[in-house]
Motif scaffolding. Structure first.
Motif, PDB file in Angstrom:
ATOM      1  N   TYR A 110      38.711   1.869  60.167  1.00 17.19           N
ATOM      2  CA  TYR A 110      37.305   1.814  60.541  1.00 17.19           C
ATOM      3  C   TYR A 110      37.142   1.722  62.052  1.00 17.19           C
ATOM      4  CZ  TYR A 110      32.585   0.035  61.199  1.00 17.19           C
ATOM      5  OH  TYR A 110      31.300  -0.145  61.627  1.00 17.19           O
ATOM      6  N   HIS A 117      33.748   3.358  63.391  1.00 21.20           N
ATOM      7  CA  HIS A 117      32.324   3.245  63.093  1.00 21.20           C
ATOM      8  C   HIS A 117      32.077   4.074  61.839  1.00 21.20           C
ATOM      9  CE1 HIS A 117      32.194   7.201  64.897  1.00 21.20           C
ATOM     10  NE2 HIS A 117      32.416   6.728  66.116  1.00 21.20           N
ATOM     11  N   GLY A 123      29.093  -8.846  69.081  1.00 23.57           N
ATOM     12  CA  GLY A 123      30.323  -8.136  69.388  1.00 23.57           C
ATOM     13  C   GLY A 123      31.347  -9.051  70.024  1.00 23.57           C
ATOM     14  N   ASN A 127      31.008  -3.752  70.356  1.00 22.16           N
ATOM     15  CA  ASN A 127      31.498  -3.815  68.978  1.00 22.16           C
ATOM     16  C   ASN A 127      30.645  -4.755  68.132  1.00 22.16           C
ATOM     17  OD1 ASN A 127      33.416  -1.871  68.695  1.00 22.16           O
ATOM     18  ND2 ASN A 127      35.125  -3.269  68.369  1.00 22.16           N
ATOM     19  N   GLY A 128      29.370  -4.737  68.363  1.00 27.02           N
ATOM     20  CA  GLY A 128      28.423  -5.497  67.567  1.00 27.02           C
ATOM     21  C   GLY A 128      27.162  -4.689  67.377  1.00 27.02           C
ATOM     22  N   GLU A 169      21.648   1.349  60.721  1.00 30.35           N
ATOM     23  CA  GLU A 169      22.515   0.622  61.654  1.00 30.35           C
ATOM     24  C   GLU A 169      22.216   1.065  63.073  1.00 30.35           C
ATOM     25  OE1 GLU A 169      27.273   0.387  62.901  1.00 30.35           O
ATOM     26  OE2 GLU A 169      26.699   1.089  60.903  1.00 30.35           O
ATOM     27  N   SER A 214      24.145   0.024  66.541  1.00 35.13           N
ATOM     28  CA  SER A 214      25.238  -0.826  67.020  1.00 35.13           C
ATOM     29  C   SER A 214      26.033  -0.116  68.106  1.00 35.13           C
ATOM     30  CB  SER A 214      26.171  -1.184  65.855  1.00 35.13           C
ATOM     31  OG  SER A 214      26.956  -0.067  65.482  1.00 35.13           O
ATOM     32  N   ASN A 252      29.439  -0.290  67.592  1.00 30.58           N
ATOM     33  CA  ASN A 252      30.729  -0.292  66.911  1.00 30.58           C
ATOM     34  C   ASN A 252      31.540   0.926  67.307  1.00 30.58           C
ATOM     35  OD1 ASN A 252      30.700  -2.671  65.309  1.00 30.58           O
ATOM     36  ND2 ASN A 252      29.259  -1.724  63.905  1.00 30.58           N
ATOM     37  N   ILE A 296      41.220   0.369  67.876  1.00 34.92           N
ATOM     38  CA  ILE A 296      40.142  -0.509  67.460  1.00 34.92           C
ATOM     39  C   ILE A 296      40.732  -1.876  67.129  1.00 34.92           C
ATOM     40  CG2 ILE A 296      38.342  -0.935  65.750  1.00 34.92           C
ATOM     41  CD1 ILE A 296      37.692   1.294  67.681  1.00 34.92           C
ATOM     42  N   THR A 332      38.669  -8.109  64.119  1.00 34.41           N
ATOM     43  CA  THR A 332      37.761  -9.195  64.467  1.00 34.41           C
ATOM     44  C   THR A 332      38.539 -10.444  64.860  1.00 34.41           C
ATOM     45  OG1 THR A 332      36.215  -8.319  62.836  1.00 34.41           O
ATOM     46  CG2 THR A 332      35.789 -10.529  63.652  1.00 34.41           C
TER      47      THR A 332
END
Length: 789
Positions: free
Chosen positions: A113, A115, A236, A248-249, A278, A280, A282, A774, A777
Motif C-alpha cells: 500500500y 495510496h 501523518g 502521509n495523513g 479521501e 490525503s 498518503n 513507503i 506506521t
C-alpha cells in the motif's frame, strides 16, 4: 441489544454460547456418529454413548464459523480449502480498521500500500502488481458478493464489517472474475429485525481521530434498514523539512445504507448503497537507498547534488519535498441481491451491481526539494457493472451442485501527466531544454466485457468420502487505446525534447480471450475430528494492456499487450478439532506453477513502469494455523507460512542499476532463480485475547498480537540495494466492558507498533538508480470508547 461479550476471539475461534442448535444431524449407519451441519453451534462430534476424556464447559469450546466459500453456508472446518476467517470483534480487538493491516492476522498474505492506486494484495507471493490500470488483479476482492475490479476500491475504513474470509489458491470456478492467487471476501452486517445501535470514538497520537456509528432495525414487519457511517483523520508521521508539515495523513469518510425486504420465508431482497471519499497525502515516498556507487560515483547522489537537492535519511521519517503531495478519491456503488427458495428447496440468487472510482493525485515525483519533476501522476476514472445468477441445489442428497452465469463490464479512462521544472535537465542528465519546463500528458482507455458460465458439484461417494469438481469458462473482449500528446514548453518547438515525452498514438487495440478454470478436490473424514483433502485447480487471468507509455514503444503497439497468466495449483491438507473442541489445528502443503506471470517492471531510461509477462513462477510451501482455548476466556491463535516463490524461467528481465549503469551493460538480465517481489519466505502471526468477569459484572480484557515478516525482494530487478529487511510489529491493548441498563459500554487503551519498529511495506524504483519506499506506521497510542445500545 447485541451481546458482544460472546465474541471475544477470532470468528474461527469464538467460544460457543448457549442457543438452540440450528443444524441438522445425520446418523452414520452402523457408526453411531452424528455430524452437525452448517448452523450448528456445536463443533465437537462424539460417538454415541461415549464420554469425552476431559470434561469441558460449553463456553470453553470453540464455535463453528460459517463461511460462504462454496456459495453455500457451511462450517469452515468442513470445506476442503485453506481459509482464514476474521470476525468484527477480532478486528476491533487488534485495531485492524483498514484492509492493508489484515496481513497481521492471516498467513501467506501481503498488502502493498502506498495510496489508493498504488496498492495490491498478494497471496502466496502472487499478485504484487500495484498501479496497473490495464491489468486484472491476481487476488480478487469482494464486498458483499460484489467483485471490486481495482484493489484501491477496498482501500477505505472497514465499516460495519461482519467477517472477512481469505481463501488461498485459484478461486475461479465460483467467484465472479477469474483469480489466480486467491480471494479476500468482505461481508458487512445485514439489517436486523430488532433494534441495534452503536457509536464508537477513537483518538490518538499524530492527530488521529475516528468516529463510527451504525443503526439498524425494523421499518415494518417485512422491511428492515441499516445505516452506517465513519470519519477518520490523522496528521501523518513523515515530516517535510521543506515547509514543516506532516505527510502521509489526511481524512477519509464514508456512509453505507441498506434495506432488507423479507416478505416471506422463501424470498428476500437486500439493497446496498455506499459512498466513500479521501483527501490525503498518503503515498509519500521516502529515500530508501541511493543505489550503487560505480567507479567512485553514485549517480543518484551526484545528480541530486548537481540540482541543488538535500538528501534526507528516510529512517528518521523525514523528507524534503518542494511540491504538493495530495491524493483525492471519490467512490461509491450500489448492489441488489435477491434470493428465492424454489420448489424442492432449490435456491436462486441474483446479484446486480454498479460501482465507480475516481482517483486524482499530485506527486512530487523527483522525491527531492528541487524543481525537477514538480507534478506527476496518473488520474483514473473507473466504472464497473456486474450481474451474477446462481442456482444451488438442495443439500443432503448423494450429489449437490451450484451453477450459474456471470457478466462483468468495465470502462476505465486514465490521464498520465508530467510537469518538469527548471532543474529537470540537471537532475535527469538530459540536454538543456530537453525536459526543463516541459509538460507532457497522455490518455489511456480500456473497455472490458466479460462473460462466464460456471458449475461446481460435490458427489458424496460415502458418508466419509466426497469428490468435488468445478469448471468455468470465461470469454472476454477488450478494446483499448493509448495516446501521448505532443509536449509543450522547453525545446519542444525545435524537436529536441527528450524521447521519453514525445507524442505517440497506439491506435485501436483489441483483445479476445477464452479462459477456462477448473477444480478437482477429494476430501475424506477420517473421524469426527479429522478432515483430510487433496485438490488440483487451474486458473487464468486474462490479457492486459499497458495504458501508460513514456514514449513510442520500439517494438510497436503489440508490445503494449500483455498475455494471459495461467496457474496450475495442487493442495494437500487436513483440518482437525481436538481436545474436546478447544483446539483447532489445520495445515496444508501447496505447489503452484504460473506461466506468463503478469508483473510491473521499471524502465530506467524512460523512467517509467511497464507491464510484462515475467516468464514462469513457482510458488510452493507450507501453511499452518492453530487456535487453542486452554481455559475459559483465553483464546490464542497462531498461524504461519513458509513460501518459496521464484522465477523458474525469466531470461529477459530488467537489470538492476549495479549492472545496467556499468559500461557495456547487457540490455536484459536472466532473473531465473530469483525471488518474486514482495514474497516473504517466512510469515508468522501470534495473537491472543483474554477476558474475565469481576464480581461486580465488569469485564476486563487484554489483547496482544505479534506479526513477523521475513525479508523480501523490493523490486522486480532484485537489486541488492532494494531489499526489504525482516521486521516484526507488536500491537497491544487493554480494556474494560460493562453493562449500563440495556446498553453495553467498552473503553480500551491501545498501542500499535508498540516497540516503534521502523519498517518498509513496499519499495519503488526511482530515477538515477535510487529507490524510494513507503514506511510503516510508527508507534501510535490511543483510546477508544464504544457504546452498544
Amino acid at each position: 441489544m447485541k451481546d458482544r461479550t460472546t465474541f471475544p476471539g477470532p470468528a474461527l475461534y469464538r467460544p460457543v454460547f448457549t442457543r438452540p442448535a440450528l443444524g441438522l444431524a445425520i446418523a452414520f449407519a452402523g457408526l453411531g456418529v452424528s455430524l452437525p451441519l452448517w448452523g450448528d453451534e456445536r463443533i465437537r462430534l462424539e460417538e454415541a454413548g461415549t464420554e469425552p476424556a476431559v470434561k469441558t464447559s460449553s463456553d470453553q469450546r470453540l464455535s463453528t464459523v460459517t463461511v460462504n466459500a462454496r456459495r453455500r453456508e457451511e462450517s469452515a472446518q468442513d470445506v476442503p480449502i485453506p481459509i482464514n476467517s476474521v470476525d468484527a470483534q477480532t478486528l476491533e480487538n487488534h485495531r485492524i480498521y483498514r484492509i492493508q493491516d489484515l496481513q497481521q492476522l492471516v498467513p501467506s498474505t501481503n498488502v502493498s500500500y502506498g495510496h489508493a492506486r498504488q496498492s495490491s494484495i498478494s497471496i502466496r507471493g502472487l499478485g504484487n502488481n500495484p498501479a496497473s490500470d490495464g491489468m486484472e488483479p491476481a487476488v480478487g476482492t469482494y464486498l458483499d458478493n460484489v467483485y471490486l475490479e481495482r484493489p484501491g476500491m477496498a482501500v477505505f475504513d472497514l465499516l460495519d464489517v461482519e467477517q472477512i474470509d481469505v481463501l488461498r489458491g485459484p478461486q475461479g470456478t465460483l467467484f465472479g472474475k477469474n483469480t489466480t492467487a486467491g480471494v479476500v471476501n468482505i461481508t458487512s452486517r445485514k439489517p436486523t429485525f430488532y433494534h441495534e445501535r452503536s457509536v464508537e470514538i477513537s483518538g490518538g497520537e499524530d492527530g488521529y481521530f475516528q468516529t463510527k456509528g451504525s443503526v439498524s432495525g425494523p421499518l415494518s414487519d417485512t422491511l428492515a434498514g441499516r445505516l452506517s457511517a465513519y470519519r477518520t483523520r490523522d496528521d501523518g508521521y513523515v515530516k517535510n523539512l521543506h515547509d514543516g508539515n506532516d505527510l502521509n495523513g489526511g481524512a477519509r469518510q464514508g456512509v453505507r445504507g441498506q434495506l432488507l425486504w423479507k416478505p416471506s420465508e422463501t424470498f428476500n431482497l437486500r439493497w446496498i448503497g455506499e459512498y466513500n471519499e479521501e483527501d490525503s497525502d498518503n503515498g509519500t515516498p521516502t529515500l530508501y537507498s541511493s543505489g550503487p556507487t560505480i567507479n567512485g560515483v553514485n549517480r543518484y547522489e551526484q545528480r541530486a547534488t548537481a540540482a541543488g537537492a538535500r538528501l534526507v535519511k528516510a529512517r528518521e521519517r523525514k523528507v524534503d519535498l518542494d511540491s504538493d503531495q495530495q491524493v483525492t478519491v471519490f467512490q461509491g456503488g450500489t448492489s441488489l441481491e435477491a434470493n428465492w427458495t424454489l420448489p424442492n428447496d432449490f435456491t436462486l440468487t441474483s446479484i446486480s451491481a454498479y460501482r465507480w472510482w475516481d482517483f486524482t493525485p499530485r506527486n512530487d515525483l523527483d522525491y527531492l526539494g528541487i524543481s525537477a519533476a514538480i507534478n506527476a501522476g496518473v488520474a483514473v476514472r473507473d466504472k464497473q457493472y456486474s450481474q451474477e445468477l446462481r442456482l444451488a441445489s438442495p443439500t443432503g442428497d448423494v450429489f449437490d451442485y451450484v451453477l450459474g452465469a456471470y457478466y462483468f463490464k468495465k470502462d476505465l479512462d486514465n490521464e498520465t501527466f508530467f510537469s518538469y521544472g527548471p532543474m529537470a535537465d540537471a537532475y535527469y542528465g538530459t540536454a538543456p531544454g530537453a525536459l526543463a519546463n516541459v509538460r507532457s500528458t497522455g490518455k489511456g482507455r480500456i473497455e472490458t466485457n466479460s462473460y462466464a458460465l460456471f458449475a461446481q458439484g460435490t458427489w458424496h461417494i460415502t458418508p466419509k468420502l466426497e469428490l468435488t469438481a468445478g469448471i468455468r469458462g470465461t470469454y472476454e473482449e477488450k478494446e483499448a487505446r493509448v495516446r501521448r500528446y505532443a509536449p509543450t514548453g522547453g525545446n519542444s518547438a525545435s524537436g529536441t525534447t527528450a524521447a521519453s515525452v514525445r507524442a505517440y498514438d497506439s491506435g485501436d487495440l483489441n483483445l479476445y480471450s477464452f479462459s477456462p478454470s477448473g477444480l478437482l478436490a477429494l476430501s475424506y473424514r477420517f473421524n469426527d475430528r479429522w478432515l483430510g483433502y487433496a485438490s488440483l485447480s487451474h486458473g487464468e487471468k486474462s490479457d492486459g494492456v499497458n495504458l501508460s507509455v513514456a514514449s513510442a514503444p520500439s517494438a510497436g503497439a503489440d508490445s503494449l499487450l500483455v498475455g494471459t497468466e495461467r496457474v496450475n495449483n495442487a493442495e494437500l491438507g487436513f483440518k482437525s478439532t481436538l481436545l474436546d473442541g478447544t483446539l483447532l489445528f489445520n495445515a496444508n502443503l501447496f505447489w503452484a506453477q504460473v506461466h506468463g506471470y503478469q508483473a510491473n517492471a521499471y524502465d530506467s531510461e524512460a523512467r517509467s513502469s511497464y507491464l510484462t509477462n515475467a516468464g514462469d513462477v513457482r510458488s510452493r510451501g507450507l501453511e499452518v494455523e492453530t487456535t487453542w482455548r486452554p481455559l475459559r476466556g483465553l483464546t490464542i491463535n497462531a498461524n504461519g507460512s513458509f513460501n518459496d516463490v521464484r522465477y523458474t524461467d525469466y531470461k529477459n528481465g530488467p537489470c538492476p542499476p549495479e549492472v545496467s549503469f556499468r559500461s557495456g551493460a547487457p540490455a536484459s538480465c536472466d532473473l531465473t532463480g530469483h525471488r518474486v517481489v514482495g514474497s516473504s519466505r517466512w510469515i508468522a502471526n501470534l495473537n491472543g485475547h483474554y477476558q474475565w468477569t469481576l464480581n461486580n459484572g465488569l469485564q476486563p480484557y487484554l489483547n496482544g498480537s505479534y506479526a513477523f515478516r521475513y525479508r523480501a525482494v523490493g523490486t522486480m530487478e532484485d537489486s541488492k540495494y532494494a531489499q526489504i529487511p525482516s521486521y516484526a510489529v507488536v500491537n497491544l491493548s487493554i480494556g474494560l466492558r460493562g453493562d449500563l441498563g440495556n446498553s453495553q459500554w467498552d473503553v480500551s487503551f491501545w498501542m500499535k507498533n508498540a516497540f516503534d519498529k521502523t519498517y518498509y511495506t513496499s519499495l519503488w524504483s526511482a530515477s538515477n538508480g535510487g529507490y524510494t519506499g513507503i514506511l510503516g506506521t510508527p508507534r501510535t497510542s490511543g483510546l477508544t470508547a464504544r457504546l452498544d445500545f
